[in-house]
Every structure is written in structure tokens, then in C-alpha cells.
Design a protein around this motif. Structure first.
Motif, short mmCIF file in Angstrom:
data_model
loop_
_atom_site.label_atom_id
_atom_site.label_comp_id
_atom_site.label_asym_id
_atom_site.label_seq_id
_atom_site.Cartn_x
_atom_site.Cartn_y
_atom_site.Cartn_z
N ARG A 108 0.84 -1.20 0.00
CA ARG A 108 0.00 0.00 0.00
C ARG A 108 0.88 1.26 0.00
N LEU A 109 1.90 1.26 0.84
CA LEU A 109 2.79 2.42 0.90
C LEU A 109 3.55 2.60 -0.41
N ALA A 110 4.03 1.50 -0.98
CA ALA A 110 4.78 1.58 -2.24
C ALA A 110 3.90 2.18 -3.33
N ALA A 111 2.63 1.84 -3.30
CA ALA A 111 1.70 2.32 -4.34
C ALA A 111 1.45 3.82 -4.24
N ARG A 112 1.78 4.42 -3.09
CA ARG A 112 1.60 5.86 -2.92
C ARG A 112 2.84 6.64 -3.38
N ASN A 113 3.80 5.94 -3.95
CA ASN A 113 5.00 6.59 -4.50
C ASN A 113 4.99 6.49 -6.02
N TYR B 91 2.28 14.47 4.01
CA TYR B 91 3.65 14.36 4.54
C TYR B 91 4.58 15.20 3.68
N ASP B 92 5.59 15.76 4.35
CA ASP B 92 6.51 16.62 3.61
C ASP B 92 7.91 16.52 4.21
N LEU B 93 8.89 16.95 3.45
CA LEU B 93 10.25 17.06 3.95
C LEU B 93 10.48 18.51 4.37
N ASP B 94 10.83 18.67 5.63
CA ASP B 94 11.01 20.01 6.18
C ASP B 94 12.45 20.45 5.95
N ASP C 39 9.32 14.75 -6.12
CA ASP C 39 8.45 15.71 -5.44
C ASP C 39 7.75 15.01 -4.26
N PRO C 40 7.86 15.59 -3.05
CA PRO C 40 7.24 14.94 -1.88
C PRO C 40 5.76 14.58 -2.10
N ARG C 41 5.08 15.33 -2.94
CA ARG C 41 3.67 15.00 -3.18
C ARG C 41 3.51 13.68 -3.92
N ARG C 42 4.58 13.25 -4.57
CA ARG C 42 4.54 11.96 -5.27
C ARG C 42 5.41 10.91 -4.59
N ALA C 43 5.73 11.19 -3.33
CA ALA C 43 6.47 10.20 -2.53
C ALA C 43 5.78 10.06 -1.17
N GLN C 44 4.47 10.16 -1.17
CA GLN C 44 3.72 10.17 0.09
C GLN C 44 3.85 8.86 0.87
N GLY C 45 3.94 7.75 0.15
CA GLY C 45 4.07 6.46 0.83
C GLY C 45 5.40 6.38 1.59
N ALA C 46 6.47 6.82 0.94
CA ALA C 46 7.80 6.79 1.58
C ALA C 46 7.83 7.71 2.79
N VAL D 272 8.57 27.56 -12.30
CA VAL D 272 9.24 26.32 -12.69
C VAL D 272 8.52 25.13 -12.06
N GLY D 273 8.13 25.29 -10.82
CA GLY D 273 7.38 24.24 -10.13
C GLY D 273 6.09 23.89 -10.87
N ARG D 274 5.41 24.91 -11.35
CA ARG D 274 4.14 24.66 -12.08
C ARG D 274 4.43 23.96 -13.42
N VAL D 275 5.52 24.33 -14.06
CA VAL D 275 5.89 23.66 -15.32
C VAL D 275 6.16 22.17 -15.05
N LEU D 276 6.92 21.91 -13.99
CA LEU D 276 7.22 20.51 -13.66
C LEU D 276 5.95 19.75 -13.32
N GLU D 277 5.02 20.44 -12.66
CA GLU D 277 3.75 19.81 -12.30
C GLU D 277 2.97 19.42 -13.57
N ARG D 278 2.97 20.30 -14.54
CA ARG D 278 2.27 19.99 -15.80
C ARG D 278 2.93 18.81 -16.50
N CYS D 279 4.25 18.78 -16.51
CA CYS D 279 4.96 17.66 -17.14
C CYS D 279 4.61 16.35 -16.42
N ALA D 280 4.61 16.41 -15.07
CA ALA D 280 4.32 15.20 -14.29
C ALA D 280 2.93 14.69 -14.60
#
Lengths: 464, 507
Positions: free
Chosen positions: A58-63, B324-327, B114-121, A398-406
Motif C-alpha cells: 500500500r505504501l509503495a503504491a503511494r510513491n 507528509y513533507d520534507l522540512d 516531489d514529496p507530493r509523489r512520494a507520500q508512501g515513503a 518552474v514548479g508549475r511547469v514541472l507539475e504539468r509535465c508530471a
């Protein structure tokens, strides 16, 4: 009983009888009442294996792993292919479960692996002596600086701003302990500014720390930087990316005294940052001052060839407060992955892999820099990673650009603004043999659209 | 000596050859993906181009596999036999841990995702921080240190930062004579001077000596409890108050935590900073000498100085699930953090295994670990005292915690064999010897730690092997003095190796 113990009621009765006590609790009588825990540990009850497996799944699936997206994220760790033989060898009980080889007669396998690993690292770096590995890259830089401090007794350390931000931060942390000041040498046009280095050097500088290729991906003129440092008797510590050393000159041939680095790209998994290994190689005269374990060749009582941990009088368990380092262990299992990987890659393979990365990196850099709103941060030669500028407003953009790419299934890279205030619009893109031309073309498509969308949004906002 | 004349085993007959001596020019395993972009010349300036390729092995995949599989067979390992190596906690390594650590969502997760995509870890790390805090009895945890010695270094740098923040400059760190060698080595690296504290007749810290040496210049006392002698120091509360009265910190080396889970916590003993050895207490496989991990737990007063990043949990204002986040951002100029000790967040792969272990065992299971570890140690001790107590007496006290130290001094005097000889002869019995010549305060020391995962039958076999060697030595000490006989190589010339170091294959 729970877990991995095996005491039956019959065992227990017999064992207590042999010991001569009435209960297990009695064995803990030596713990004074004032420091006893008077309640159960506050943790959930234990679970059967299948439930724990499900929870970890379950945790792995959240990554979002590198299997779930096309990733161009690097900045110190890279998504290289790990050959199947490494999984097989690293999971063998005989390599996975022993301790440090304190009894060499029954540890010849592990000791010979260390000896082979040291040989491979010496070949890669062009330096004659290597230890059996240290924790990981940035702490290896810290360990090298400590060795330089012990050797030189000089109070200043110069570090290029092209060195990985985590390595620089680690140096700062450790230097407080051993009393060295850490000063940064700026980058100019993507490389360490040679004139600034010359100006900062003095006979008080114990070591100069550089990185090859540097954090922006650029090839440094290591020979020139080393020569400048040596004019003042400072040691040269170079953090190198080991997978570029099939095509880049060995640091040992460019005047470097100590070459260290992150070993993850040599057959180790990303593992969200560890465990991996750090390599540590140096010129001959530093052999007896090096940190960590070193395997050496010898013979047994019958004259057979064998291997032992050697030069242990450097180490903490013998020298205690006079040891050259407090490091107690290497990263033996990860270093095994490293030497198996280098054997698998082989003498031709390391050049071919380097050449492939070089060509694809060039293709990616030119393709991306041709996009509207995307330019190169500089024009200097690179090997496997390069920096771009995005024509957007700031770090958040830049963060928003990366978010769109993701959202389109592409991880476009590392936002340089995360660690370089002077590059809020920077993007660091990494290439491995796993990123094909089709992947790069996909990145170009997605990044071009994301930058355009960001600029359109800002433009629309400005006119509204 | 009959065994010396026995025919050699196949392993003994075979000369060790390295992978660099195998293979042939042009042979290979790797096949590069096709070059799918236009080839361009001159991308690397001539001066930076490698002139001669590194002389790596040239071998086929089957050759590589056979080489390393055969090498592996020249190792003794925990899955094959008993490994009572004192202070190392060689307990069973559950294979579930390897399976879950290899899940791509963990194993192929990039550390800068990105921490938002590493929530499980991050959830896993946050939960692990909480579990370790509970076991330590201290509220704050940093997972970052890579090993026990790295945790020690973190602890002393935290102590330095704590005192500096109060405008104090302290110069000395106290360690008892029985301390692990990493303790004094770390003290030097952190820029302090080591001051040794003597032991009392019972093997504990000598309170009078401690009082005499504790002054305003002392920054910290580093301690293992139970000590490396396997004894829980009954004066721990007095020690804590002596140290705290002068404003120094109390550091707990967690190497021996396996003895006390569910019975006592370092935080409740008064310690300010604790490191865990996840490769000992929490069964990360030792890997032949790494990897491990050495997270630290600290008290409230030390917390502001912890390394960054920390994993944090935030409750969204809309009442949704926690995030969850990295501080990282507290690392700025205003921060009191000591900074970073290494790259990224720490040895996450080790955290996955530790988390799985804690979930498998739960609170009851962890207590069971310590109970059986102590039971097994006392059982082995009692049986050895009955069989060879005259030759190998217990160094201090009557009983032990999870490990115990025997002295081989009488055996050396009576039978003419040293502890080292006993250890080497144990190899012929298929047992990995206990730790020898540590702790340094015991003459001819033998430090035995059976761990909780061994069966009574295995413990009995070990006792019988030790007794057989002692009996054999009474007849003919030469047998042990020249042991081992059955291992891939026999005793190795370590002095020669250090005198003329050969640390790489000649190519």
C-alpha cells in the motif's frame, strides 16, 4: 511466542531451571525500579507476514517510482538499469547475512570482493589505493576533507559551488567539529572560476574540493584547477560521477589527490536515497591515513593466496581516539553490487555506455534548447546532465511547469532553484541509457507545451 | 596432528583468482542499447577525453555469475550457522523484508522525487520516527545517520550546537573504559578531548571517578547500557544526575538496545540523545559489513538542532487526509540545525525493512525479542559455567543481559591456548566464533551474544563445541593453536599484509 523466536514451554522450563531462576522477569532484576517501563510499549500489535506485505505494498503504491513515469531526474542519483545478476548475487545468503569479515578464514568471499572492488575503483579513478567503500557520496566528500585536515593541519577549505549541494552542506556540518572554515568558489559560465580559486588560495588552505562533472553537468578543467591548488600545497579532492569515467580522463591523471563519489549509479537501486555506497581512492602516500576498511592480499599458513582486512592500526577499534576516522563499517553489500556491475559492464561497456549517454545528452540538450522559452544555461561541454533556463517568472513558475509535465507522465528534472538561488529559472536534466530518443522527444513535446501554458497563463494574468 | 595431513578440500586446492584474472580480451556481458540519435564528434574537449579505457574485467555473464557464486561459498553466513558475535546482534534476517524493500515503489523511488509523489515513503518514515521515539522514550527522531558511528557523530555535533547556543564552549567528552572504539574516535572527529572513566569492581562506571572528572568543561558522557560487559549499570540514575548537574548531555550508544525493549527506555534513564543500530536491534542484514543505519532520538532541548530534512505531517485545513513533507526550509540562516550529515534523507531501504519488522512484531513481539535474547544468553552462560567455568570464567557478576564476557586468562595459563585459538578451532565446528579481545578491560576476552532467534538445540551444540575444544586442548593444545583446518584458507599472515600492503590486483 511471536516473531522469530522458538522457545516452547518445555524449553523455557528447562532453561530457567539450568539458569536457576523462576521466571524470565527475574533476569531483568538488575534494572532499577526508577527506570523501568511500567506499561506496554505503545505500538500496534504484530501482524502476520501477509498483512505486513499488504501494508508495505500500500505504501509503495503511494510513491511514483521511475517505473511509473519517464524520468529525467538526476542531481546525484540516476535511474540506470540494474542487471538481473546483481539482484541474484546481492540476495545470496552468503553475501547478505554475514558481519564484517573479522574471521578471515571464513570470509574469503567477502574479502576478495572488497579486493576486486578496490581494484576496479583504482582503475576507474586512476588512483592507486582505494578503501572498501564508505557510507555514500556526500559523506565521502566529508571524510576526504577530514583526512586532508589531519594531513595538512591547515585551517581553510575551499569548495567549488559546482560541488553537490548536499556535499557542501555535509562539509559545513562536519567542519564545525574539526575546526575548519569552508569557503565557496563561485561558478562562472557553468564551471569553477579559476581566477577566483587562485585569488582565494593561500598556504592556509588544506584542500580544494571540486566535482567532475559538476552539479550543473559541466565538464571541469580538472588539470588546471589541480595545478592551481598544488601551487599552494593544497590537496585536491574531486567528487566524480563514476559512470562518466569511461569517457572522461581519470582524475588521478589530472593531478587529483583524493577521488571520492556516489556509487549508486554502479548497479545500485535508487531506494529513495540509500543505502548505496561512497567510493574513496587516493594517491599512495595517503594509504595509511585513509578512513574505513581496506582489504589486502596475503598468504595462509600453507602458502595459499588469501585476503584480510589490513592496516587496521588506522581504525577506531585499535587506535580509538587516535583513529584516522570513526567509520566502523563499509557498505560491503552495495560495493558488491558496484563491482559486479563494473564486471558486467566491462572494459568496452563502460566506454560504450559513456558514449551513448554523451550522444543522447547532446541530442536532448539541442532539442530542448530549440523549444520556445527554453535556452541553455551555458554552452560548456557536458556528459550526462545539463542545465536549462525556462523563460518563466520565478521558482514557483518552474514548479508549475514541472507539475504539468508530471501530469503528462514525464518527470522533466530537478528545479535548480531548490538549491541555487541564482538560478530560480533553472532546470537540470539527466540522461541515462534508459532514456531513448523517443523518451527525449516526448520530454520535448511535454516541456514545450508546459512552458507555453505557463507563459500563456502569466500573459493572460498580466493583461487581465 | 592428523587433520593437517588430511587431503585438502576442493576449495583449499583451488588458488584464489580474481575476476580480473578471468575472462579474455573482447569478452563481454553488457550489450549497449542502439545509438538512436545522430553521432556527433568532439563533444568532449581533447584534454578531458580519457586516453586509455579503465582496465575493467572482460568476461561473459556466465563467467561472472560462476565467479561470484563460487566466491560466496567461501563465506560463512548467518543463514548457514550460529553467529554469536558479541555486540553485533546477529539475529535472523526475515526474507519478507527483502521482498518488500524490492517493491519498485520503494526500490525505484528517486530521492528528489516531489514529496507530493512520494507520500508512501514519507508516511513510512514518519511512522518509523514515531515508533523509534516510543522505543527510545525520547520524543524526536532523525533518521538521517548512516550507521551507529555516524549517529554518534551527530550526537556530539548536536551537543556542541546545544552548548554553543547557550554561549558555552566545552572541551571534554567522557567515555568508560569498556566503550566501543567508535566512541573515542568520534569524540576526536567532533573536536573534543576524550577523558576515560574507570569501572568499578562490578563492571559498572565508577561513580567516584565520574564525579571527579565531571566539571564545567565536560560536554557529554557517552554510555552503553547494558554495557559491553552485558551488565545493566544499576547506578544509571545517579550517573545521569551527576552529568546533568553540570549541564552536560548524556549520550546512549544503542548497540545493546536488544536487551531492554519493553523493560526500560534510554529516555527514562535520563539520556538526551540515543542512536539506534537498525542493523542490530532491527535486523537489517549486515551484508558482510554494511549497509546499516543509525537514526537518533533526542529530548526536547536537543530538538532544535536536529539535522535536516525532517519528515513532517500536516493536517490540511479542509479536513482531508494528512499530507507528509520534507522540512528542508529550516536550514536557512535563522535555523539552529546542525545541517546535513549525508546526501538525501538517509538509508530508506533500511527504513523499509525496519518498519516491516516493527509491524510484524508489534509491542509484544519487541518485548519478546529482549526476553528471549536475555534468556538465551543466560542459558548459554549457565551451561558454559557448568562445563568450562574453571577455564573460561565470567568476567564480572553472576548473570548477564543479552550478552556476556568470559575471560580466557585461566585457559591460557592452564591449557596453553589463547582465546584466539579457541575462536579459530570453533571454525572447524561450523560455528562463527564470538567476539574476541573486546572489551579491552577483560584479559583474553570472549564476548558471546547468542540473540533471540536461535533454538535451544543450537545453543546446546555451541556449548558442547566449546567444551570439546577445551577438553581437546587439555590433551593436545597444538590442535587449537594451529586451527582452523577445514576452512577455505587457514590462518592468514596479517602482519605481512600490513607490512607490504597489496590492496589491488596487479594488472
Amino acid at each position: 511466542m511471536a516473531g522469530y523466536t522458538s522457545v516452547t514451554p518445555e524449553d523455557l522450563a528447562h532453561m530457567l531451571d539450568v539458569i536457576g531462576v523462576g521466571s524470565v522477569e527475574e533476569l531483568f532484576d538488575g534494572i532499577p525500579a526508577g527506570v523501568r517501563l511500567r506499561r506496554p510499549i505503545d505500538l500496534p500489535p504484530g501482524q502476520p507476514e501477509q498483512a505486513v506485505y499488504a501494508e508495505l505494498r500500500r505504501l509503495a503504491a503511494r510513491n511514483v517510482s521511475t517505473e511509473d513515469e519517464i524520468t529525467f531526474l538526476g542531481a546525484g542519483m540516476y535511474d540506470h538499469y540494474v542487471p538481473s545478476i546483481i539482484d541474484m548475487l546481492m540476495s545470496r545468503s552468503e553475501f547478505l547475512t554475514p558481519y564484517t569479515p573479522y574471521q578471515p578464514e571464513v570470509s574469503q568471499g567477502g574479502l576478495q570482493v572488497m579486493f576486486e572492488y578496490q581494484t576496479a575503483i583504482s582503475e576507474l579513478t586512476g588512483l592507486p589505493v582505494s578503501n572498501a567503500s564508505v557510507y555514500e557520496g556526500p559523506s565521502a566528500v566529508g571524510a576526504a576533507a577530514y583526512m586532508a585536515k589531519l594531513a595538512s593541519k591547515r585551517p581553510r577549505l575551499l569548495v567549488s559551488r559546482g560541488v553537490h549541494p548536499h556535499s557542501r552542506a555535509t562539509l559545513e556540518t562536519l567542519a564545525v567539529g574539526y575546526g575548519t572554515t569552508v569557503e565557496e568558489i563561485a561558478l562562472e559560465d557553468g564551471v569553477t572560476e579559476l581566477d577566483a580559486l587562485r585569488a582565494a588560495l593561500s598556504d592556509e588552505v588544506g584542500a580544494v574540493v571540486i566535482q567532475q562533472p559538476n552539479f550543473l553537468g559541466t565538464i571541469e578543467d580538472v588539470t588546471a584547477l589541480s595545478a592551481a591548488a598544488h601551487e599552494h600545497g593544497a590537496l585536491v579532492i574531486c567528487a566524480a560521477d563514476p559512470l562518466t569515467l569511461g569517457v572522461l580522463e581519470a582524475p588521478g591523471n589530472q593531478g587529483v589527490d583524493v577521488c571520492v563519489g556516489e556509487g549508486q549509479s554502479l548497479g545500485n537501486r535508487l531506494d529513495f536515497g540509500g543505502p548505496s555506497f561512497g567510493f574513496f581512492a587516493a594517491t599512495e602516500k595517503h594509504l595509511r591515513a585513509m578512513p574505513g576498511r581496506i582489504a589486502g592480499e596475503t598468504t595462509d599458513a600453507d602458502g595459499r593466496r588469501g585476503f584480510v582486512l589490513t592496516l587496521q592500526t588506522r581504525e577506531q577499534h585499535i587506535r580509538r581516539e587516535k583513529a584516522t576516522s570513526n567509520i566502523c563499517t563499509s557498505q560491503a553489500l552495495n560495493a558488491l553490487g558496484g563491482v559486479v556491475y563494473l564486471s558486467w559492464l566491462g572494459r568496452q561497456g563502460i566506454v560504450e555506455l559513456g558514449e551513448l549517454m554523451l550522444q543522447r545528452t547532446h541530442y536532448a540538450r539541442e532539442t530542448l534548447a530549440a523549444l520556445d522559452g527554453v535556452t541553455k544555461l551555458h554552452d560548456r561541454p557536458v556528459v550526462r546532465e545539463f542545465a536549462l533556463r525556462l523563460a518563466v517568472s520565478d521558482r514557483e513558475a518552474v514548479g508549475r511547469v514541472l507539475e504539468r509535465c508530471a501530469a503528462a507522465g514525464v518527470n522533466a528534472g530537478y528545479a535548480l532553484g531548490r538549491s541555487y538561488d541564482e538560478h530560480p529559472d533553472g532546470l537540470l536534466v539527466a540522461i541515462t541509457e534508459q532514456r531513448s530518443r523517443a523518451d527525449i522527444d516526448r520530454l520535448a513535446e511535454v516541456l514545450g507545451a508546459a512552458v507555453a501554458a505557463e507563459r500563456a497563463t502569466v500573459g493572460a494574468g498580466a493583461t487581465a | 596432528m592428523t587433520e593437517g595431513r588430511n587431503p585438502q578440500s576442493p576449495q583449499q586446492r583451488e588458488r584464489a583468482t580474481t575476476i580480473f584474472e578471468k575472462g579474455a580480451p573482447g569478452r563481454r556481458a553488457f550489450r549497449a542499447p542502439d545509438l538512436d540519435v545522430p553521432a556527433v564528434d568532439g563533444l568532449i574537449p581533447a584534454a578531458s577525453r580519457r586516453a586509455a579505457s579503465p582496465r575493467l574485467p572482460e568476461a561473459s555473464e556466465p563467467e561472472i555469475v560462476r565467479h561470484y557464486v563460487n566466491l560466496s561459498k567461501r563465506n560463512f553466513d548467518l543463514d548457514s550457522g550460529f553467529y554469536p558475535l558479541g555486540s553485533c546482534t546477529m539475529k535472523h534476517n526475515p526474507r519478507l523484508h527483502e521482498r518488500v524493500a524490492a517493491l519498485p515503489g520503494h526500490a525505484r523511488l528517486h530521492p528528489l522525487q516531489d514529496p507530493r509523489r512520494a507520500q508512501g515513503a514519507l508516511e513510512l518514515m514518519f511512522e518509523l520516527q514515531g515508533a523509534l521515539a516510543e522505543v527510545a522514550g525520547l520524543p524526536h527522531v532523525s533518521l538521517q545517520p548512516s550507521a551507529g558511528s555516524h549517529g554518534e557523530l551527530a550526537g556530539l555535533l548536536l551537543t556542541r550546537a546545544y552548548h554553543a547556543d547557550r554561549g558555552e564552549q566545552r572541551t571534554k567528552v567522557l567515555t568508560p573504559d569498556s566503550a566501543h572504539g567508535t566512541n573515542p574516535a568520534t569524540v576526536t572527529m567532533a573536536g573534543y578531548e576524550v577523558v576515560k572513566v574507570a569501572l568499578d569492581a562490578a563492571g559498572g562506571v565508577d561513580l567516584d571517578d565520574l564525579r571527579a572528572k565531571t566539571d564545567e568543561n565536560v560536554a557529554c558522557l557517552m554510555l552503553t547500557n547494558p554495557s559491553t560487559l552485558g551488565i545493566f549499570d544499576p547506578n544509571i540514575e545517579q550517573m545521569a544526575s551527576i552529568v546533568h548537574e553540570t549541564g552536560a548531555t548524556l549520550y546512549y550508544d544503542g548497540a545493546n538496545l536488544n536487551a531492554i525493549m519493553g523493560y526500560s527506555r534510554p529516555g527514562d534513564m535520563g539520556f538526551d540523545i540515543v542512536h539506534f543500530n537498525l542493523h542490530k536491534t532491527f535486523t537489517q542484514p549486515h551484508g558482510g559489513g554494511g549497509p546499516g543505519a543509525g537514526p537518533i532520538a533526542v529530548s526536547d532541548r536537543i530538538e532544535p538542532f536536529l539535522p535536516r530534512p525532517q519528515v513532517v505531517r500536516r493536517a490540511p485545513s479542509n479536513g482531508g487526509p494528512p499530507v507528509y513533507d520534507l522540512d528542508e526550509d529550516r536550514g536557512g540562516r535563522e535555523s539552529k540545525s546542525i545541517g546535513k550529515l549525508r546526501g538525501f534523507q538517509g538509508n530508506y531501504g533500511v527504513f523499509v525493512r525496519t518498519y516491516a519488522y516493527i509491524r510484524s512484531l508489534g509491542a509484544e513481539g519487541l518485548k519478546d525479542v529482549s526476553e528471549v535474547a536475555v534468556l538465551n544468553a543466560n542459558y548459554v552462560l549457565a551451561r558454559l559455567r557448568e562445563k568450562v567455568g574453571d577455564q573460561l570464567p565470567l568476567a564480572f557478576g553472576e548473570r548477564c543481559m543479552h550478552e556476556f564476557v568470559l575471560s580466557g586468562a585461566p585457559m591460557k595459563k592452564q591449557l596453553g591456548i589463547r582465546t584466539l585459538d579457541l575462536a579459530k578451532r570453533l571454525l572447524d565446528h561450523g560455528v562463527h566464533p564470538p567476539t574476541v579481545y573486546f572489551p579491552l578491560v577483560v584479559e583474553e576476552a570472549l564476548l558471546v551474544e547468542p540473540t533471540e532467534t536461535e533454538t535451544r538445540e543450537t545453543l546446546d551444540q555451541f556449548v558442547d563445541a566449546v567444551a570439546a575444544i577445551v577438553a581437546e586442548a587439555a590433551q593436545d593444545p597444538e590442535i587449537a593453536r594451529n586451527a582452523p583446518y577445514t576452512t577455505p584458507v587457514r590462518r592468514l599472515d596479517e602482519a605481512g599484509a600490513a607490512k607490504r600492503p597489496r590492496v589491488r590486483q596487479a594488472l
